[in-house]
Design an enzyme around this catalytic site. Structure first.
Site, PDB file in Angstrom:
ATOM      1  N   ILE A  97       2.806   6.231  -5.611  1.00 20.27           N
ATOM      2  CA  ILE A  97       1.562   5.596  -6.043  1.00 20.27           C
ATOM      3  C   ILE A  97       1.470   4.253  -5.324  1.00 20.27           C
ATOM      4  CG2 ILE A  97       0.227   4.736  -8.028  1.00 20.27           C
ATOM      5  CD1 ILE A  97       0.810   7.728  -8.265  1.00 20.27           C
ATOM      6  N   CYS A 147       7.656   4.584  -5.110  1.00 19.47           N
ATOM      7  CA  CYS A 147       8.004   5.852  -4.459  1.00 19.47           C
ATOM      8  C   CYS A 147       8.071   7.006  -5.458  1.00 19.47           C
ATOM      9  CB  CYS A 147       9.348   5.735  -3.756  1.00 19.47           C
ATOM     10  SG  CYS A 147       9.352   4.661  -2.321  1.00 19.47           S
ATOM     11  N   CYS A 201      15.033   3.216  -3.170  1.00 20.56           N
ATOM     12  CA  CYS A 201      15.244   4.416  -3.992  1.00 20.56           C
ATOM     13  C   CYS A 201      16.720   4.771  -4.061  1.00 20.56           C
ATOM     14  CB  CYS A 201      14.440   5.589  -3.448  1.00 20.56           C
ATOM     15  SG  CYS A 201      12.680   5.408  -3.801  1.00 20.56           S
ATOM     16  N   CYS A 240      14.092   6.009   0.829  1.00 19.54           N
ATOM     17  CA  CYS A 240      14.205   4.625   1.299  1.00 19.54           C
ATOM     18  C   CYS A 240      15.388   3.932   0.618  1.00 19.54           C
ATOM     19  CB  CYS A 240      12.904   3.861   1.053  1.00 19.54           C
ATOM     20  SG  CYS A 240      12.665   3.348  -0.667  1.00 19.54           S
ATOM     21  N   GLU A 300      10.330   9.453  -5.875  1.00 15.60           N
ATOM     22  CA  GLU A 300      11.597   9.749  -6.554  1.00 15.60           C
ATOM     23  C   GLU A 300      11.891   8.750  -7.666  1.00 15.60           C
ATOM     24  OE1 GLU A 300      10.852   9.006  -3.423  1.00 15.60           O
ATOM     25  OE2 GLU A 300      12.693   8.973  -2.219  1.00 15.60           O
TER      26      GLU A 300
HETATM   27  N1  THU Z   1       7.852   7.049   0.035  1.00 16.95           N
HETATM   28  C1  THU Z   1       8.288   7.773  -1.045  1.00 16.95           C
HETATM   29  O1  THU Z   1       7.569   7.942  -2.023  1.00 16.95           O
HETATM   30  N2  THU Z   1       9.542   8.270  -1.005  1.00 16.95           N
HETATM   31  C2  THU Z   1      10.355   8.245   0.084  1.00 16.95           C
HETATM   32  O2  THU Z   1      11.465   8.760   0.031  1.00 16.95           O
HETATM   33  C3  THU Z   1       9.895   7.591   1.335  1.00 16.95           C
HETATM   34  C4  THU Z   1       8.679   6.750   1.176  1.00 16.95           C
HETATM   35  C5  THU Z   1       6.457   6.569   0.035  1.00 16.95           C
HETATM   36  C6  THU Z   1       6.251   5.106  -0.116  1.00 16.95           C
HETATM   37  C7  THU Z   1       4.874   4.939   0.526  1.00 16.95           C
HETATM   38  O3  THU Z   1       3.877   5.266  -0.432  1.00 16.95           O
HETATM   39  C8  THU Z   1       4.837   6.011   1.601  1.00 16.95           C
HETATM   40  O4  THU Z   1       5.855   6.931   1.262  1.00 16.95           O
HETATM   41  C9  THU Z   1       5.062   5.480   3.007  1.00 16.95           C
HETATM   42  O5  THU Z   1       6.199   4.699   3.068  1.00 16.95           O
END
Ligand code: THU
Length: 132
Positions: A43, A53, A91, A88, A55
């Protein structure tokens, strides 16, 4: 539950992503011992650092439903990447504190590639509450 089913639930969560800035939707699904599954998607926000993120949202979603780490058995994360999506650093830090260290974490993409890992492998030598 088979990993393919958990990954397909993560794909459903991905469709709920709010990612108008990155155009990079991500989905996650966290499985509990009793078969309950908690979903999360990324979101975003115009104030970029406020983005959450997928996860982390899945883990927080489970905890907001009174579930705890000792009930978590698997986590799947999916994005449209060439190789299975890699979580990332933020996370990884959250996973290392809130997800069992040896429970399977399935990283996947939309092409059916799956990489199985775990919290310990994602963030060895993690900073922990014990260090405070
Ligand atoms: N993002 C995630 O939700 N999980 C990940 O493991 C990698 C990155 C999202 C964060 C942001 O909304 C988009 O991906 C680009 O970085």
């Amino acid at each position: 539950m088979e990993k393919e089913e958990l990954i397909s639930l993560a794909k459903k969560a991905r469709l709920m992503s709010y990612s108008p800035y990155s155009h990079f939707p991500v989905g996650a699904a966290l499985l509990c011992q009793d078969g309950a599954v908690y979903l999360g998607s990324n979101i975003e926000n115009a104030s970029f650092p406020l983005t959450m993120c997928a996860e982390r949202n899945a883990i927080y979603n489970a905890m907001c439903h009174d579930r705890s780490q000792d009930e978590f058995v698997a986590l799947a994360i999916v994005a449209d990447t060439e190789n299975p999506v890699s979580p990332c650093g933020a996370c990884r830090q959250v996973i290392s504190e809130l997800f069992p260290e040896n429970a399977p974490i399935y990283l996947a993409n939309l092409d059916g590639d799956i990489r199985e890992t775990n919290a310990k492998e994602l963030l060895p030598f993690a900073f922990q509450g014990d260090d405070l």
